[in-house]
Scaffold this active site. Sequence first.
Site, short mmCIF file in Angstrom:
data_model
loop_
_atom_site.label_atom_id
_atom_site.label_comp_id
_atom_site.label_asym_id
_atom_site.label_seq_id
_atom_site.Cartn_x
_atom_site.Cartn_y
_atom_site.Cartn_z
N GLY A 24 -19.70 -20.20 -4.01
CA GLY A 24 -18.70 -21.24 -3.75
C GLY A 24 -19.37 -22.55 -3.42
N GLY A 25 -20.52 -22.77 -4.07
CA GLY A 25 -21.40 -23.88 -3.71
C GLY A 25 -20.88 -25.26 -3.97
N GLY A 27 -17.76 -26.07 -2.96
CA GLY A 27 -16.71 -26.29 -1.97
C GLY A 27 -17.10 -27.36 -0.97
CG PHE A 28 -15.25 -29.77 2.94
CD1 PHE A 28 -15.90 -31.00 2.96
CD2 PHE A 28 -14.75 -29.26 4.13
CE1 PHE A 28 -16.07 -31.70 4.15
CE2 PHE A 28 -14.90 -29.96 5.33
CZ PHE A 28 -15.56 -31.17 5.33
CE1 TYR A 169 -9.78 -18.94 3.96
CE2 TYR A 169 -9.25 -19.21 6.30
CZ TYR A 169 -10.14 -19.34 5.25
OH TYR A 169 -11.40 -19.83 5.48
CE LYS A 173 -13.25 -16.50 5.18
NZ LYS A 173 -14.36 -16.72 4.20
#
Length: 376
Positions: A24-25, A27-28, A169, A173
């Site tokens: 997920g490199g 992403g924010f 979510y 998680k």
Amino acid sequence: MGSQRDGDGSVDRPAKARWCAVTGGRGFMARHLVAALVRSGEWNVRVTDLAPTIVLGPGESEGLLGDALRDGRAVYASVDVCNLDQLIEAFEGVDVVFHTAAADPGKNNLQLHYKVNVEGTKSVIDACKICKVKRLIHTSSSAVVFDGVHGLFNVDESLPYPDKFPDAYAQTKAEAEKFVMKANGIDDLLTCCIRPGGIFGPGDMILPTLDQYGQTLFIIGDGKNYDDLVYVENVVHGHICADRTLSTMKGAQRSGGKAYFITNMEPMNLWDFLYMVQEELGYKRLFKIRIPLLIIKPISYLVEWGYKVFYHYGMCQPHILTPARIKYTTLNRTFSCNKAIEELGYKPTVTIMDGLKATVESYIQLKNKDISRERK
């Protein structure tokens, strides 16, 4: 390990940097993590994400990441975290995996979140074992202990998972975190989970939203709830502290298979923080409009139902006003970082105020560049 000096003689880095991977490199938070890893000189970075090719954002092409991609210190791989074969190829020769990939929290779709957050994490663990990865640092969330009903005040990692969660979510998680912690010590893989508070920083979506509101600050509920925010660079620092801890025998014995809250350790009233953001954006004499929960809650359920219908037919995008978001923004949510301080050596490197100023400055610069391009 020996070191060598860059061509301009100004930067020391190891003679042979090791490889790590960031899922997920793009992403924010992950973008900041990738930049920090490259900047350290200790790591070559395999950036993985869903897009077929990497598209660099404003300032990235001529910046640190662009340089690293050109000289081979960073490479991009198109990877679906649910695809074991792709993960194995990406993790080959990698010492450490930073697993940040997750489904969009704005989409309250249990099937989607379970596939990405749970099944994807299980695939990441399997790939780590197959590729003999030494350490897996998993980006979890402080939401894994939040039930959406009771406020949290300075809670630590001894707080158990709730029976029910406010959204898909948080639920998934928490499940993913359990798998990561259980995997510690199996096939020589060491694992650690980082639970950030509410992350803000350059590139987040808080500022564009508040900028749209201009002079008005909408306060939901009584406006008295506190939150534990965390500047993005401090989240990055927490991940790196976890990896460094697991890299020693003593640290691995102490921290392997554990989870840690990471915040700025400056709990503050959420609405005061948002007020500060709008002031930094240049909006003075703000009008505060309070919206009682008795009014906003039924509206949020109606809006969520309507968006689900229209989103199913591709007629709109996921929205901000959801029953779950209201729970997150109207209840106290503060966390103790004592365990991270004592066991990971974590300490925030950027204060809330300095982080806020840097975030606003970055946003205004990009906004002005966009305006300049439009005029041309």
